[in-house]
Design a protein around this motif. Structure first.
Motif, PDB file in Angstrom:
ATOM      1  N   GLN A  21     -20.451 -10.568   3.551  1.00 47.69           N
ATOM      2  CA  GLN A  21     -21.901 -10.358   3.574  1.00 47.69           C
ATOM      3  C   GLN A  21     -22.215  -8.912   3.942  1.00 47.69           C
ATOM      4  O   GLN A  21     -23.103  -8.278   3.368  1.00 47.69           O
ATOM      5  CB  GLN A  21     -22.544 -11.307   4.601  1.00 47.69           C
ATOM      6  CG  GLN A  21     -22.411 -12.778   4.286  1.00 47.69           C
ATOM      7  CD  GLN A  21     -23.487 -13.303   3.352  1.00 47.69           C
ATOM      8  OE1 GLN A  21     -24.345 -12.551   2.923  1.00 47.69           O
ATOM      9  NE2 GLN A  21     -23.438 -14.590   3.045  1.00 47.69           N
ATOM     10  N   LYS A 281     -20.989  -9.830  -5.769  1.00 45.78           N
ATOM     11  CA  LYS A 281     -22.069 -10.820  -5.834  1.00 45.78           C
ATOM     12  C   LYS A 281     -21.610 -12.071  -6.582  1.00 45.78           C
ATOM     13  O   LYS A 281     -21.801 -13.206  -6.110  1.00 45.78           O
ATOM     14  CB  LYS A 281     -23.297 -10.214  -6.507  1.00 45.78           C
ATOM     15  CG  LYS A 281     -24.430 -11.203  -6.763  1.00 45.78           C
ATOM     16  CD  LYS A 281     -25.506 -10.568  -7.625  1.00 45.78           C
ATOM     17  CE  LYS A 281     -26.535 -11.587  -8.079  1.00 45.78           C
ATOM     18  NZ  LYS A 281     -27.534 -10.998  -9.010  1.00 45.78           N
ATOM     19  N   ARG A 282     -20.997 -11.877  -7.755  1.00 42.60           N
ATOM     20  CA  ARG A 282     -20.529 -13.029  -8.542  1.00 42.60           C
ATOM     21  C   ARG A 282     -19.484 -13.833  -7.768  1.00 42.60           C
ATOM     22  O   ARG A 282     -19.499 -15.075  -7.780  1.00 42.60           O
ATOM     23  CB  ARG A 282     -19.946 -12.551  -9.869  1.00 42.60           C
ATOM     24  CG  ARG A 282     -20.975 -12.053 -10.865  1.00 42.60           C
ATOM     25  CD  ARG A 282     -20.383 -11.940 -12.263  1.00 42.60           C
ATOM     26  NE  ARG A 282     -19.266 -10.993 -12.303  1.00 42.60           N
ATOM     27  CZ  ARG A 282     -19.394  -9.701 -12.591  1.00 42.60           C
ATOM     28  NH1 ARG A 282     -20.590  -9.195 -12.846  1.00 42.60           N
ATOM     29  NH2 ARG A 282     -18.328  -8.929 -12.644  1.00 42.60           N
ATOM     30  N   ILE A 285     -21.230 -15.820  -4.990  1.00 46.10           N
ATOM     31  CA  ILE A 285     -21.981 -16.955  -5.536  1.00 46.10           C
ATOM     32  C   ILE A 285     -21.020 -18.089  -5.902  1.00 46.10           C
ATOM     33  O   ILE A 285     -21.266 -19.268  -5.603  1.00 46.10           O
ATOM     34  CB  ILE A 285     -22.815 -16.523  -6.754  1.00 46.10           C
ATOM     35  CG1 ILE A 285     -23.995 -15.662  -6.301  1.00 46.10           C
ATOM     36  CG2 ILE A 285     -23.318 -17.739  -7.541  1.00 46.10           C
ATOM     37  CD1 ILE A 285     -24.837 -15.100  -7.443  1.00 46.10           C
ATOM     38  N   ASP A 287     -18.220 -18.745  -4.563  1.00 43.98           N
ATOM     39  CA  ASP A 287     -17.670 -19.327  -3.335  1.00 43.98           C
ATOM     40  C   ASP A 287     -18.731 -19.985  -2.459  1.00 43.98           C
ATOM     41  O   ASP A 287     -18.429 -20.460  -1.364  1.00 43.98           O
ATOM     42  CB  ASP A 287     -16.947 -18.245  -2.518  1.00 43.98           C
ATOM     43  CG  ASP A 287     -15.680 -17.754  -3.196  1.00 43.98           C
ATOM     44  OD1 ASP A 287     -15.162 -18.474  -4.072  1.00 43.98           O
ATOM     45  OD2 ASP A 287     -15.210 -16.646  -2.851  1.00 43.98           O
ATOM     46  N   GLY A 288     -19.981 -19.965  -2.933  1.00 42.95           N
ATOM     47  CA  GLY A 288     -21.056 -20.590  -2.175  1.00 42.95           C
ATOM     48  C   GLY A 288     -21.514 -19.795  -0.969  1.00 42.95           C
ATOM     49  O   GLY A 288     -22.145 -20.346  -0.057  1.00 42.95           O
ATOM     50  N   ILE A 290     -23.538 -17.098  -1.126  1.00 42.29           N
ATOM     51  CA  ILE A 290     -24.855 -16.519  -1.360  1.00 42.29           C
ATOM     52  C   ILE A 290     -25.429 -17.151  -2.624  1.00 42.29           C
ATOM     53  O   ILE A 290     -24.675 -17.653  -3.470  1.00 42.29           O
ATOM     54  CB  ILE A 290     -24.754 -14.973  -1.510  1.00 42.29           C
ATOM     55  CG1 ILE A 290     -26.127 -14.318  -1.358  1.00 42.29           C
ATOM     56  CG2 ILE A 290     -24.101 -14.578  -2.830  1.00 42.29           C
ATOM     57  CD1 ILE A 290     -26.045 -12.793  -1.277  1.00 42.29           C
ATOM     58  N   ASP A 291     -26.762 -17.145  -2.733  1.00 42.14           N
ATOM     59  CA  ASP A 291     -27.398 -17.578  -3.968  1.00 42.14           C
ATOM     60  C   ASP A 291     -28.369 -16.485  -4.415  1.00 42.14           C
ATOM     61  O   ASP A 291     -28.589 -15.503  -3.690  1.00 42.14           O
ATOM     62  CB  ASP A 291     -28.109 -18.928  -3.814  1.00 42.14           C
ATOM     63  CG  ASP A 291     -29.123 -18.947  -2.677  1.00 42.14           C
ATOM     64  OD1 ASP A 291     -29.625 -17.859  -2.309  1.00 42.14           O
ATOM     65  OD2 ASP A 291     -29.408 -20.029  -2.150  1.00 42.14           O
ATOM     66  N   GLU A 292     -28.944 -16.619  -5.576  1.00 40.84           N
ATOM     67  CA  GLU A 292     -29.788 -15.557  -6.134  1.00 40.84           C
ATOM     68  C   GLU A 292     -31.002 -15.247  -5.257  1.00 40.84           C
ATOM     69  O   GLU A 292     -31.309 -14.061  -5.028  1.00 40.84           O
ATOM     70  CB  GLU A 292     -30.228 -15.919  -7.553  1.00 40.84           C
ATOM     71  CG  GLU A 292     -30.945 -14.797  -8.282  1.00 40.84           C
ATOM     72  CD  GLU A 292     -30.075 -13.560  -8.473  1.00 40.84           C
ATOM     73  OE1 GLU A 292     -30.626 -12.436  -8.443  1.00 40.84           O
ATOM     74  OE2 GLU A 292     -28.851 -13.710  -8.659  1.00 40.84           O
ATOM     75  N   THR A 294     -31.310 -15.520  -2.034  1.00 39.95           N
ATOM     76  CA  THR A 294     -30.811 -14.811  -0.849  1.00 39.95           C
ATOM     77  C   THR A 294     -30.449 -13.375  -1.203  1.00 39.95           C
ATOM     78  O   THR A 294     -30.715 -12.438  -0.440  1.00 39.95           O
ATOM     79  CB  THR A 294     -29.590 -15.538  -0.265  1.00 39.95           C
ATOM     80  OG1 THR A 294     -29.934 -16.892   0.003  1.00 39.95           O
ATOM     81  CG2 THR A 294     -29.134 -14.864   1.022  1.00 39.95           C
ATOM     82  N   TYR A 295     -29.857 -13.212  -2.378  1.00 37.35           N
ATOM     83  CA  TYR A 295     -29.493 -11.870  -2.821  1.00 37.35           C
ATOM     84  C   TYR A 295     -30.745 -11.016  -3.017  1.00 37.35           C
ATOM     85  O   TYR A 295     -30.789  -9.855  -2.589  1.00 37.35           O
ATOM     86  CB  TYR A 295     -28.699 -11.943  -4.123  1.00 37.35           C
ATOM     87  CG  TYR A 295     -28.374 -10.593  -4.715  1.00 37.35           C
ATOM     88  CD1 TYR A 295     -27.345  -9.807  -4.195  1.00 37.35           C
ATOM     89  CD2 TYR A 295     -29.101 -10.090  -5.800  1.00 37.35           C
ATOM     90  CE1 TYR A 295     -27.056  -8.561  -4.731  1.00 37.35           C
ATOM     91  CE2 TYR A 295     -28.820  -8.847  -6.343  1.00 37.35           C
ATOM     92  CZ  TYR A 295     -27.792  -8.090  -5.799  1.00 37.35           C
ATOM     93  OH  TYR A 295     -27.518  -6.851  -6.329  1.00 37.35           O
TER      94      TYR A 295
END
Length: 337
Positions: A21, A281-282, A285, A287-288, A290-292, A294-295
Motif C-alpha cells: 500500500q 495496482k493490477r 487488485i 490479490d484483493g 485494493i479496489d478501484e 479505494t484507488y
C-alpha cells in the motif's frame, strides 16, 4: 549470487500488504508531483533546469524503502522522486523548486540539489557521477566508525562513462565498503541511446571490480525492493559493495528543455504499457488488497497533497538580498598583502 549475473524476479523478502500500500501511495505521489512540476515550469513558477522522474518511480520507491533510517543516500540531479520516497516533505521540495525560503535549502539549491540531513538524504548532485566519490567517503566513514549503516548511491547510465564511476567502484571494492551502487538505466544519456555509447552491459562492467553485480526490472517495484534487500544484507555483513543495474524508462525528455527528437512517441507509449504504478495496482487488485474506488480515493488524496505543496511554495517568500552572504564561512581573516 555470482559476480555479473542477472537475477530472477523476487529474490529477497517479499513486502507485506501494508508495505505494498505504501509503495502504491509513494509512486502515485511522485508521479503527480512531477506532473505538477511540469505544469509549474510552463507557468514560470519553476525556472532553470528541471529534470523529471516520471516513469522511474519504482526505482526510488523500491530501493529506498529497503533502507533503514540511518542509511545514507546520495543521488543525481533527477532527485525529486528519491527525496519524496525518503519522506522529505512535498511542501519543502516544491518550495525549493520555486526558489523560496521554505525550501529544503531555503531556495538556494533548486531542482538538482534537494538535501535533508534529518532524513539522511545527503543531496542531489548536478555533476554527472560527481557524487560517487562522496558515496565512497560515506562507506569509509561507516567502516571507520564501526557502524553497520550503509550508503545507497543512485546514478544514471550516463555516469558510467565518467572516470569517477571507475575510481569509486575500484576504491569501494578494495576497501570493502558498505555501498550499494544503484544504476537507473533509462536507456538514454541525455539524447544518446545507451547502446550507441557503451559496448557492454553496465552490470558486467561493475563485475570487473569483483563485486556482485545484477540487472533487474526497474519498472517492477517489488523486484527492486527485493534486490535492494539482498544488496543491503551483503554490504552490512562486511562483504564489500554490491551493484544493481535497474532497467527503467523516463516518459519525459532529459529535461523540460528537451525537444525529444531522438525517440518516437510510439516508443514512449510502448514503455507506458509496463508502467510501474499500473502493474502494482493490477497485482494488488488481483490479490484483493485494493479496489478501484479505494484507488481513486488514494489518487484524490495525493492530488490534494500536491496542491497543498504548490500553495505552500507560492506563499513562501523569496530569499531577501540581505541573506546573500548567509551560510558562507570565511576561510581566514587577516591583512591583505
Amino acid at each position: 549470487m555470482s559476480v555479473g549475473q542477472a537475477i530472477p524476479t523476487m529474490v529477497g523478502e517479499p513486502p507485506d500488504d501494508e508495505l505494498q500500500q505504501r509503495f502504491l501511495y509513494e509512486m502515485l505521489l511522485i508521479r503527480r508531483f512531477e506532473e505538477k512540476c511540469a505544469e509549474m515550469y510552463t507557468r514560470g513558477k519553476i525556472r532553470g533546469f528541471l529534470h523529471l522522474y516520471t516513469g522511474e518511480e519504482a526505482c526510488a520507491v523500491g530501493a529506498i524503502n529497503a533502507l533503514r533510517d540511518d542509511d545514507k543516500i546520495v543521488t543525481h540531479y533527477r532527485d525529486h522522486g528519491h527525496a519524496l520516497a525518503r519522506g522529505v516533505e512535498p511542501n519543502r521540495i516544491m518550495a525549493e523548486l520555486f526558489a523560496r525560503v521554505g525550501g529544503t535549502n531555503e531556495g538556494r539549491g533548486g531542482s538538482m540539489h534537494i538535501f535533508d540531513v534529518s532524513k539522511n538524504f545527503l543531496g542531489g548532485y548536478a555533476i554527472v557521477a560527481g557524487h560517487m566519490p562522496i558515496a565512497v567517503g560515506l562507506g569509509l566513514a561507516a567502516n571507520l566508525s564501526d557502524e553497520d549503516w550503509a550508503a545507497l548511491c543512485i546514478f544514471g547510465d550516463g555516469g558510467v562513462g565518467e572516470g569517477e564511476f571507475h575510481e569509486a567502484l575500484n576504491l569501494a571494492a578494495i576497501w570493502k565498503l558498505p555501498v550499494v551502487w544503484f544504476c537507473e538505466n533509462n536507456g538514454y544519456g541525455m539524447g544518446v541511446p545507451f547502446d550507441d555509447s557503451l559496448a557492454n552491459d553496465v552490470y558486467k562492467i561493475a563485475a570487473a571490480y569483483q563485486m556482485p553485480s545484477v540487472r533487474i526490472d526497474g519498472m517492477d517495484v517489488l523486484e527492486v525492493y527485493s534486490a535492494t534487500q539482498l544488496a543491503l544484507a551483503h554490504v552490512r555483513e562486511g562483504n564489500g559493495p554490491y551493484f544493481i543495474e535497474a532497467l527503467t524508462y523516463r516518459y519525459r525528455g532529459h529535461s523540460m528543455a528537451d525537444p525529444e527528437l531522438y525517440r518516437t512517441k510510439a516508443e514512449v507509449e510502448e514503455y507506458r504499457k509496463r508502467d510501474a504504478i499500473e502493474r502494482l495496482k493490477r497485482s494488488m487488485i488481483a490479490d484483493g488488497l485494493i479496489d478501484e474506488p479505494t484507488y481513486q480515493a488514494l489518487v484524490a488524496q495525493v492530488d490534494a497533497e500536491v496542491d497543498e505543496a504548490v500553495a505552500f511554495a507560492d506563499a513562501s517568500p523569496e530569499p531577501g538580498l540581505h541573506t546573500l552572504y548567509d551560510h558562507i564561512t570565511k576561510e581566514y581573516e587577516g591583512e591583505s598583502g
